[in-house]
Design an enzyme around this catalytic site. Structure first.
Site, mmCIF file in Angstrom:
data_model
loop_
_atom_site.group_PDB
_atom_site.id
_atom_site.type_symbol
_atom_site.label_atom_id
_atom_site.label_comp_id
_atom_site.label_asym_id
_atom_site.label_seq_id
_atom_site.Cartn_x
_atom_site.Cartn_y
_atom_site.Cartn_z
ATOM 1 N N ALA A 76 0.836 -1.212 0.000
ATOM 2 C CA ALA A 76 0.000 0.000 0.000
ATOM 3 C C ALA A 76 0.865 1.254 0.000
ATOM 4 C CB ALA A 76 -0.896 -0.014 1.239
ATOM 5 N N ALA A 77 0.674 2.090 -0.999
ATOM 6 C CA ALA A 77 1.462 3.327 -1.077
ATOM 7 C C ALA A 77 0.840 4.252 -2.117
ATOM 8 C CB ALA A 77 2.903 3.007 -1.479
ATOM 9 N N SER A 115 1.724 6.003 -5.467
ATOM 10 C CA SER A 115 2.767 5.541 -6.386
ATOM 11 C C SER A 115 2.751 6.210 -7.763
ATOM 12 C CB SER A 115 2.683 4.015 -6.531
ATOM 13 O OG SER A 115 1.416 3.645 -6.980
ATOM 14 N N THR A 171 11.131 0.445 -5.493
ATOM 15 C CA THR A 171 10.997 0.823 -6.896
ATOM 16 C C THR A 171 12.335 1.164 -7.550
ATOM 17 O OG1 THR A 171 10.059 2.514 -8.375
ATOM 18 C CG2 THR A 171 10.553 3.218 -6.155
ATOM 19 N N TYR A 198 8.452 10.562 -5.039
ATOM 20 C CA TYR A 198 8.019 9.160 -4.944
ATOM 21 C C TYR A 198 9.229 8.246 -4.731
ATOM 22 C CZ TYR A 198 6.755 4.517 -6.612
ATOM 23 O OH TYR A 198 6.611 3.158 -6.730
ATOM 24 N N LYS A 238 10.532 5.964 -1.185
ATOM 25 C CA LYS A 238 10.847 4.525 -1.078
ATOM 26 C C LYS A 238 12.274 4.330 -0.567
ATOM 27 C CE LYS A 238 6.956 2.822 -2.808
ATOM 28 N NZ LYS A 238 6.149 1.706 -2.338
ATOM 29 N N ASN A 262 9.122 -2.378 -14.264
ATOM 30 C CA ASN A 262 7.720 -2.128 -14.613
ATOM 31 C C ASN A 262 6.914 -3.409 -14.505
ATOM 32 O OD1 ASN A 262 7.722 0.808 -15.879
ATOM 33 N ND2 ASN A 262 9.591 -0.255 -16.487
ATOM 34 N N ARG A 303 12.210 0.155 -21.685
ATOM 35 C CA ARG A 303 11.967 -0.154 -20.275
ATOM 36 C C ARG A 303 11.963 -1.668 -20.083
ATOM 37 N NH1 ARG A 303 13.154 4.246 -20.153
ATOM 38 N NH2 ARG A 303 12.113 6.080 -19.303
HETATM 39 N N1 LIG Z 1 3.047 -1.252 -10.602
HETATM 40 C C1 LIG Z 1 4.347 -1.055 -10.798
HETATM 41 O O1 LIG Z 1 4.864 -1.179 -11.913
HETATM 42 C C2 LIG Z 1 5.243 -0.691 -9.632
HETATM 43 C C3 LIG Z 1 6.588 -0.403 -9.901
HETATM 44 C C4 LIG Z 1 7.424 -0.093 -8.835
HETATM 45 C C5 LIG Z 1 6.937 -0.097 -7.543
HETATM 46 N N2 LIG Z 1 5.620 -0.357 -7.313
HETATM 47 C C6 LIG Z 1 5.128 -0.334 -5.920
HETATM 48 O O2 LIG Z 1 4.369 -1.502 -5.712
HETATM 49 C C7 LIG Z 1 3.274 -1.248 -4.834
HETATM 50 C C8 LIG Z 1 1.995 -1.735 -5.473
HETATM 51 O O3 LIG Z 1 1.822 -1.096 -6.730
HETATM 52 P P1 LIG Z 1 0.471 -1.315 -7.554
HETATM 53 O O4 LIG Z 1 0.736 -0.938 -8.943
HETATM 54 O O5 LIG Z 1 -0.085 -2.643 -7.222
HETATM 55 O O6 LIG Z 1 -0.434 -0.171 -6.875
HETATM 56 P P2 LIG Z 1 -2.020 -0.177 -6.636
HETATM 57 O O7 LIG Z 1 -2.400 1.258 -6.499
HETATM 58 O O8 LIG Z 1 -2.712 -1.007 -7.639
HETATM 59 O O9 LIG Z 1 -2.164 -0.897 -5.230
HETATM 60 C C9 LIG Z 1 -1.953 -0.228 -4.013
HETATM 61 C C10 LIG Z 1 -3.050 -0.686 -3.064
HETATM 62 O O10 LIG Z 1 -2.806 -0.087 -1.791
HETATM 63 C C11 LIG Z 1 -4.020 0.474 -1.299
HETATM 64 N N3 LIG Z 1 -3.625 1.611 -0.446
HETATM 65 C C12 LIG Z 1 -2.956 2.722 -0.831
HETATM 66 N N4 LIG Z 1 -2.747 3.522 0.237
HETATM 67 C C13 LIG Z 1 -3.281 2.879 1.311
HETATM 68 C C14 LIG Z 1 -3.369 3.193 2.700
HETATM 69 N N5 LIG Z 1 -2.858 4.339 3.194
HETATM 70 N N6 LIG Z 1 -3.967 2.318 3.530
HETATM 71 C C15 LIG Z 1 -4.470 1.145 3.054
HETATM 72 N N7 LIG Z 1 -4.436 0.805 1.742
HETATM 73 C C16 LIG Z 1 -3.841 1.669 0.884
HETATM 74 C C17 LIG Z 1 -4.809 0.876 -2.534
HETATM 75 O O11 LIG Z 1 -6.202 0.949 -2.285
HETATM 76 C C18 LIG Z 1 -4.441 -0.237 -3.503
HETATM 77 O O12 LIG Z 1 -5.329 -1.330 -3.378
HETATM 78 C C19 LIG Z 1 3.320 0.228 -4.512
HETATM 79 O O13 LIG Z 1 3.963 0.385 -3.259
HETATM 80 C C20 LIG Z 1 4.187 0.807 -5.623
HETATM 81 O O14 LIG Z 1 4.897 1.941 -5.184
HETATM 82 C C21 LIG Z 1 4.759 -0.659 -8.322
#
Ligand SMILES: NC(=O)c1ccc[n+]([C@@H]2O[C@H](COP(=O)([O-])OP(=O)(O)OC[C@H]3O[C@@H](n4cnc5c(N)ncnc54)[C@H](O)[C@@H]3O)[C@@H](O)[C@H]2O)c1
Length: 336
Positions: free
Chosen positions: A75-76, A78, A118, A142, A146, A171, A222
């Protein structure tokens, strides 16, 4: 069998990791505010607690309510662009939520912690492929948030013995090959789902940002890693933390694809052209970002199984083609 707490388990990457944990027989409790995630992305078999990580009482109650072997923290906030407009909110929320969660885990006696980190913490890297030793120099709040969260976890290890793994994703892309889960963000900022939406007529034509990079076809390159392979990496580091030390890994497929190569792959999956326009570069976008995954392979035995671009794009396309409204269309099926 073990039980894990997964924050953000209703989101894109988290839901795929929940699926992988359930498939190997673990118990899962998801804590998610549903701010971005979807109730129906939490598959039957996992318990969902709707709550926000900034609510420390909820976090403590969840940690006291079950006996957990570890925490996986997804959860973050992002969105890189949003973080440039709201830097302090991003840093305060991402760092604060991670470290209060780690603190509560330590107090509850839960001593394994996996952080979604990340590639953005490297900023503009000097060497390609990017290994773990590359200089850290985030160019967005961002990425900074992290990096600060990773550093806080290092102190939690030194002083409290909390074992953590920070996985620097490149990614994340693709969807569950079984068709149960996919990627559904609003707003969507990722190339592959936006190209898929464009070809299905579910979104505007794609804009290609920059065609004059120093790459073979002029568009940016990428590293796309299949979300199921990413999930496998989480399970491996979680197990390694049982006896091993805290660790940090770059997680990518180790190969790069250009924007035009992604568009061609979407066209192969859909059997028709992706509507797109060519635009100027975006500020701060490097030409090439590709991970070295050598350390992860060497230390955990991980290897991408769905590393081919056509696997990544094909699963993303299949999920969206079957679920044109995203999770809004699959509510009934999974909520039972
Ligand atoms: N998707 C990518 O390519 C990618 C790349 C690098 C890093 N990340 C990291 O991976 C993680 C997941 O990414 P994702 O793409 O699945 O994101 P996403 O937004 O799909 O999932 C994040 C989930 O966290 C929940 N959330 C956010 N803030 C919250 C809080 N304060 N309390 C409770 N729930 C909360 C959201 O409702 C969501 O379900 C993140 O930390 C992101 O920074 C993702």
């Amino acid at each position: 069998m073990a039980r894990y707490l997964v924050t953000g388990g209703a989101g894109y990457v988290g839901s795929h990791v929940v699926l992988a944990l359930l498939e190997r027989g673990d118990d899962v409790v998801v804590l998610d505010s549903l701010r971005q995630g979807h109730r129906s992305a939490v598959l039957p078999g996992a318990e969902l607690v709707v709550g926000d990580l900034s609510d420390r009482r909820t976090v403590e109650e969840v940690l006291a309510g079950w006996r957990f072997e570890g925490v996986l923290h997804f959860a973050a906030l992002s969105l890189v662009g949003e973080s440039m407009r709201e830097p302090l909110r991003y840093i305060a929320e991402n760092v604060g939520n991670t470290l209060w969660l780690a603190d509560a885990a330590v107090r509850a006696g839960v001593m394994r912690f996996v952080l979604s980190s990340t590639a953005a913490l490297f900023g503009l890297p000097q060497r390609i492929p990017i290994d773990e030793e590359e200089t850290k120099g985030p160019v967005s709040p961002y990425g900074e948030s992290k990096l600060m969260a990773e550093r806080g976890l290092e102190w939690a290890d030194r002083i409290h013995g909390l074992r953590s793994a920070s996985l620097r994703y490149f990614n994340a892309a693709g969807a569950d090959p079984g068709g149960r889960l996919g990627e559904d963000h609003d707003p969507e900022t990722h190339l592959i789902p936006n190209a898929v939406n464009a070809v299905l007529g579910l979104g505007p034509p794609l804009t290609v940002f920059g065609t004059d990079y120093d790459t073979p076809d002029g568009t940016a390159i990428r590293d796309y890693v299949h979300v199921a392979d990413l999930a496998d990496a989480h399970l491996r580091v979680l197990d390694r933390l049982k006896d091993g030390p805290s660790c940090r890994y770059n997680v990518g497929s180790g190969t790069g694809a250009s924007v035009l190569e992604v568009i061609a792959a979407v066209e192969r999956a859909a059997g028709k052209p992706v509507p797109h326009t060519l635009g100027p570069r975006r500020a701060g976008d490097p030409a090439v970002l590709v991970a070295s995954n050598d350390k992860l392979r060497r230390e955990t035995g991980w290897a991408p199984k769905l590393g081919a671009l056509d696997d990544i794009v094909g699963t993303a396309y299949a999920w969206r083609a079957r679920n044109p409204q995203g999770y809004r269309g699959v509510l009934a099926e999974n909520v039972a």
